[in-house]
Design a protein around this motif. Structure first.
Motif, PDB file in Angstrom:
ATOM      1  N   MET A 124       0.821  -1.186   0.000  1.00  0.00           N
ATOM      2  CA  MET A 124       0.000   0.000   0.000  1.00  0.00           C
ATOM      3  C   MET A 124       0.867   1.252   0.000  1.00  0.00           C
ATOM      4  O   MET A 124       0.571   2.188  -0.724  1.00  0.00           O
ATOM      5  N   VAL A 125       1.901   1.208   0.812  1.00  0.00           N
ATOM      6  CA  VAL A 125       2.789   2.366   0.896  1.00  0.00           C
ATOM      7  C   VAL A 125       3.505   2.562  -0.428  1.00  0.00           C
ATOM      8  O   VAL A 125       3.590   3.684  -0.944  1.00  0.00           O
ATOM      9  N   SER A 126       4.007   1.488  -1.010  1.00  0.00           N
ATOM     10  CA  SER A 126       4.705   1.581  -2.299  1.00  0.00           C
ATOM     11  C   SER A 126       3.779   2.134  -3.366  1.00  0.00           C
ATOM     12  O   SER A 126       4.175   2.978  -4.173  1.00  0.00           O
ATOM     13  N   TYR A 127       2.555   1.663  -3.384  1.00  0.00           N
ATOM     14  CA  TYR A 127       1.569   2.137  -4.350  1.00  0.00           C
ATOM     15  C   TYR A 127       1.326   3.630  -4.185  1.00  0.00           C
ATOM     16  O   TYR A 127       1.306   4.384  -5.151  1.00  0.00           O
ATOM     17  N   CYS A 128       1.167   4.049  -2.954  1.00  0.00           N
ATOM     18  CA  CYS A 128       0.890   5.453  -2.666  1.00  0.00           C
ATOM     19  C   CYS A 128       2.068   6.325  -3.092  1.00  0.00           C
ATOM     20  O   CYS A 128       1.884   7.350  -3.752  1.00  0.00           O
ATOM     21  N   ILE A 129       3.276   5.912  -2.756  1.00  0.00           N
ATOM     22  CA  ILE A 129       4.461   6.693  -3.116  1.00  0.00           C
ATOM     23  C   ILE A 129       4.648   6.700  -4.632  1.00  0.00           C
ATOM     24  O   ILE A 129       4.976   7.729  -5.224  1.00  0.00           O
ATOM     25  N   ALA A 130       4.437   5.547  -5.280  1.00  0.00           N
ATOM     26  CA  ALA A 130       4.592   5.455  -6.731  1.00  0.00           C
ATOM     27  C   ALA A 130       3.599   6.345  -7.465  1.00  0.00           C
ATOM     28  O   ALA A 130       3.862   6.773  -8.593  1.00  0.00           O
ATOM     29  N   ASN A 131       2.476   6.639  -6.844  1.00  0.00           N
ATOM     30  CA  ASN A 131       1.454   7.501  -7.452  1.00  0.00           C
ATOM     31  C   ASN A 131       1.513   8.917  -6.876  1.00  0.00           C
ATOM     32  O   ASN A 131       0.482   9.557  -6.662  1.00  0.00           O
ATOM     33  N   SER A 132       2.706   9.392  -6.638  1.00  0.00           N
ATOM     34  CA  SER A 132       2.941  10.762  -6.153  1.00  0.00           C
ATOM     35  C   SER A 132       2.159  11.069  -4.886  1.00  0.00           C
ATOM     36  O   SER A 132       1.579  12.149  -4.736  1.00  0.00           O
ATOM     37  N   LYS A 133       2.137  10.118  -3.996  1.00  0.00           N
ATOM     38  CA  LYS A 133       1.454  10.259  -2.704  1.00  0.00           C
ATOM     39  C   LYS A 133      -0.013  10.636  -2.878  1.00  0.00           C
ATOM     40  O   LYS A 133      -0.548  11.482  -2.160  1.00  0.00           O
ATOM     41  N   ASP A 134      -0.654   9.993  -3.827  1.00  0.00           N
ATOM     42  CA  ASP A 134      -2.087  10.207  -4.033  1.00  0.00           C
ATOM     43  C   ASP A 134      -2.826   9.333  -3.024  1.00  0.00           C
ATOM     44  O   ASP A 134      -3.154   8.179  -3.279  1.00  0.00           O
ATOM     45  N   TYR A 135      -3.069   9.895  -1.852  1.00  0.00           N
ATOM     46  CA  TYR A 135      -3.702   9.142  -0.766  1.00  0.00           C
ATOM     47  C   TYR A 135      -5.114   8.711  -1.137  1.00  0.00           C
ATOM     48  O   TYR A 135      -5.556   7.641  -0.759  1.00  0.00           O
ATOM     49  N   GLY A 136      -5.798   9.525  -1.899  1.00  0.00           N
ATOM     50  CA  GLY A 136      -7.160   9.195  -2.324  1.00  0.00           C
ATOM     51  C   GLY A 136      -7.199   7.914  -3.134  1.00  0.00           C
ATOM     52  O   GLY A 136      -8.070   7.057  -2.937  1.00  0.00           O
ATOM     53  N   LYS A 137      -6.245   7.750  -4.071  1.00  0.00           N
ATOM     54  CA  LYS A 137      -6.179   6.526  -4.878  1.00  0.00           C
ATOM     55  C   LYS A 137      -5.919   5.309  -3.989  1.00  0.00           C
ATOM     56  O   LYS A 137      -6.516   4.254  -4.172  1.00  0.00           O
ATOM     57  N   ALA A 138      -5.002   5.470  -3.048  1.00  0.00           N
ATOM     58  CA  ALA A 138      -4.667   4.355  -2.149  1.00  0.00           C
ATOM     59  C   ALA A 138      -5.867   3.991  -1.287  1.00  0.00           C
ATOM     60  O   ALA A 138      -6.127   2.811  -1.046  1.00  0.00           O
ATOM     61  N   ILE A 139      -6.599   4.984  -0.834  1.00  0.00           N
ATOM     62  CA  ILE A 139      -7.784   4.740  -0.009  1.00  0.00           C
ATOM     63  C   ILE A 139      -8.819   3.959  -0.807  1.00  0.00           C
ATOM     64  O   ILE A 139      -9.399   2.980  -0.323  1.00  0.00           O
ATOM     65  N   GLU A 140      -9.051   4.377  -2.051  1.00  0.00           N
ATOM     66  CA  GLU A 140     -10.022   3.679  -2.899  1.00  0.00           C
ATOM     67  C   GLU A 140      -9.581   2.252  -3.200  1.00  0.00           C
ATOM     68  O   GLU A 140     -10.379   1.326  -3.152  1.00  0.00           O
ATOM     69  N   ARG A 141      -8.325   2.103  -3.526  1.00  0.00           N
ATOM     70  CA  ARG A 141      -7.828   0.784  -3.943  1.00  0.00           C
ATOM     71  C   ARG A 141      -7.782  -0.214  -2.793  1.00  0.00           C
ATOM     72  O   ARG A 141      -8.127  -1.374  -2.953  1.00  0.00           O
ATOM     73  N   TYR A 142      -7.330   0.223  -1.610  1.00  0.00           N
ATOM     74  CA  TYR A 142      -7.105  -0.703  -0.501  1.00  0.00           C
ATOM     75  C   TYR A 142      -8.141  -0.614   0.608  1.00  0.00           C
ATOM     76  O   TYR A 142      -8.149  -1.449   1.517  1.00  0.00           O
ATOM     77  N   GLY A 143      -8.977   0.408   0.580  1.00  0.00           N
ATOM     78  CA  GLY A 143     -10.024   0.517   1.585  1.00  0.00           C
ATOM     79  C   GLY A 143      -9.532   0.815   2.983  1.00  0.00           C
ATOM     80  O   GLY A 143     -10.079   0.313   3.964  1.00  0.00           O
ATOM     81  N   VAL A 144      -8.492   1.608   3.085  1.00  0.00           N
ATOM     82  CA  VAL A 144      -7.985   2.005   4.402  1.00  0.00           C
ATOM     83  C   VAL A 144      -8.299   3.476   4.623  1.00  0.00           C
ATOM     84  O   VAL A 144      -8.632   4.197   3.693  1.00  0.00           O
ATOM     85  N   SER A 145      -8.157   3.918   5.860  1.00  0.00           N
ATOM     86  CA  SER A 145      -8.446   5.318   6.155  1.00  0.00           C
ATOM     87  C   SER A 145      -7.254   6.206   5.774  1.00  0.00           C
ATOM     88  O   SER A 145      -6.120   5.733   5.637  1.00  0.00           O
ATOM     89  N   TYR A 146      -7.550   7.472   5.626  1.00  0.00           N
ATOM     90  CA  TYR A 146      -6.503   8.449   5.305  1.00  0.00           C
ATOM     91  C   TYR A 146      -5.419   8.439   6.385  1.00  0.00           C
ATOM     92  O   TYR A 146      -4.230   8.445   6.085  1.00  0.00           O
ATOM     93  N   GLN A 147      -5.836   8.392   7.655  1.00  0.00           N
ATOM     94  CA  GLN A 147      -4.875   8.432   8.754  1.00  0.00           C
ATOM     95  C   GLN A 147      -3.925   7.241   8.693  1.00  0.00           C
ATOM     96  O   GLN A 147      -2.724   7.387   8.954  1.00  0.00           O
ATOM     97  N   GLN A 148      -4.466   6.064   8.362  1.00  0.00           N
ATOM     98  CA  GLN A 148      -3.614   4.884   8.306  1.00  0.00           C
ATOM     99  C   GLN A 148      -2.555   5.011   7.219  1.00  0.00           C
ATOM    100  O   GLN A 148      -1.366   4.845   7.478  1.00  0.00           O
TER     101      GLN A 148
END
Length: 94
Positions: A1-25
Motif C-alpha cells: 500500500m505504501v509503495s503504491y501510494c508513493i509510486a502515485n505521487s502520494k495520491d492518498y485518495g487513490k490508495a484509499i479507494e484501492r485498498y479501503g484504508v483510512s486516510y490516517q492509516q
C-alpha cells in the motif's frame, strides 16, 4: 500500500479507494516508511526485552506471566469440557 501510494505521487485518495484504508492509516504508514524505511512499518507491539538483557527478577516475572497465561488457558479448556459433558448428559436424558 505504501509503495503504491508513493509510486502515485502520494495520491492518498487513490490508495484509499484501492485498498479501503483510512486516510490516517495510509498517511501514517507513508510517514513511517519515509522516516525509518521498511523497519518503521514493522509491528513492535508486545515485544519485550531479549533474555540476555533481562535481570534475574525480570526473567522470573516473565516466566510467571507465561505460567499464569497457561493456567488461564487450561482453566478455560477445563470449563469448556465440563460444559460439553453437561450438554451431552442432558441430550442423553431427553
Amino acid at each position: 500500500m505504501v509503495s503504491y501510494c508513493i509510486a502515485n505521487s502520494k495520491d492518498y485518495g487513490k490508495a484509499i479507494e484501492r485498498y479501503g484504508v483510512s486516510y490516517q492509516q495510509i498517511y501514517g504508514w507513508v510517514r513511517k516508511y519515509e522516516k525509518d524505511g521498511a523497519e518503521g512499518l514493522s509491528d513492535r507491539r508486545g515485544k519485550g526485552k531479549d533474555q540476555a538483557s533481562m535481570s534475574e527478577i525480570e526473567k522470573l516475572r516473565a516466566q510467571l506471566k507465561l505460567k499464569e497465561a497457561e493456567n488461564r488457558r487450561l482453566q478455560m479448556e477445563n470449563d469448556l469440557l465440563k460444559k460439553l459433558e453437561e450438554v451431552e448428559r442432558r441430550q442423553g436424558i431427553d
